[in-house]
Every structure is written in C-alpha cells, then in structure tokens.
Design a protein around this motif. Structure first.
Motif: not given
Length: 146
Positions: A16, A19, A46, A49-50, A52-54, A56-57
């Motif tokens: 978190w 990111g 990008k 986007n990275i 968000s992928w890192l 949020h999970p």
C-alpha cells in the motif's frame, strides 16, 4: 495462524505504501510534462495504473488481516494504540480505497483526453501525500504503543 496474518498485514502495508510512494514520485517528477507529450502522458497513466494494482490490494489485505488480528485479540479493555489502529487504520484504509479509486480514474481520463495540453494533477498528488502522512502517523502511533 496469528503470525502468518501479521506477516500478511505487514506485506499489505508495504504494498500500500509502496504504491503511494510510486505514484507520488512518478507524477511529481513528470510535473508539467504530463499531458504535453505522448510519452509523458503514457508514463503518467501507467504510474497511476501501477499504483492501483499495488496499493488497492495492499489496502484490502491490511483491512482483512487487521480484522482477523483484532478478532483474535478478543474484546475488552483496549489500550489507546489498539484503538488508534482499529478505528483510525480501518477508516483510513476504506477512505483511501474510495478516494484514490475515484481520483485515479479522473486523472487517467484527463491524461487520456489531453492532447498537447498540460494536465494539472496537484489535487491528486496532494491527496496521495496526505494519505501517506496519515498512514505513517497511524504506523508511528502503533509502533510507539501510545
């Protein structure tokens, strides 16, 4: 099981915060170039986007593992640091998921629509920076066991 969930809690926290740091640094370095050139535009999109992928999970992992850890500790009289972690950390994680999702999609739309025009992402960067400071504040309060 408690140790494994604590490990997952820290992994989620690092993802978190990683990111957040990624997007703050990348968008901050691009500055006024974002929107003015295609390459800077693509790099900024990008980066969001990275993030968000890192992040949020990672935030979801912190919420889930934190909920499990708190249920294992039981109910009763809790010290202040545990209340800060429970209420403050949970609220920040949920708020972060909502706000960063909305603002991230707005910035991506602006970057996609920009054709040679500079895109201002100062509100997005300010929000990410404030979230980072608040998260670090909760981590600091919990690590000191105030």
């Amino acid at each position: 099981m408690f140790g494994f969930m604590l490990f997952l809690h820290f992994v989620g926290l690092f993802a978190w915060m990683g990111g957040l740091i990624t997007v703050i640094v990348m968008i901050g370095l691009l500055g006024k170039q974002a929107g003015s050139s295609r390459d800077a535009n693509l790099l900024a999109r990008k980066s969001v986007n990275i993030f968000s992928w890192l992040a949020h999970p990672g935030a979801v992992l912190v919420l889930g593992s934190g909920f499990y850890l708190l249920t294992q500790m039981g109910s009763g009289s809790k010290p202040l640091w545990l209340d800060i972690m429970e209420k403050g950390g949970g609220a920040i994680a949920i708020l972060s998921l909502i706000v960063t999702g909305i603002l991230g999609s707005r910035v991506q739309k602006k970057l996609k629509a920009a054709q040679g025009q500079p895109v201002k992402a100062t509100g997005y960067l300010t929000t990410m920076s404030v979230l980072m400071v608040v998260i670090l504040g909760v981590v600091f309060a919990v690590s000191l066991k105030v």
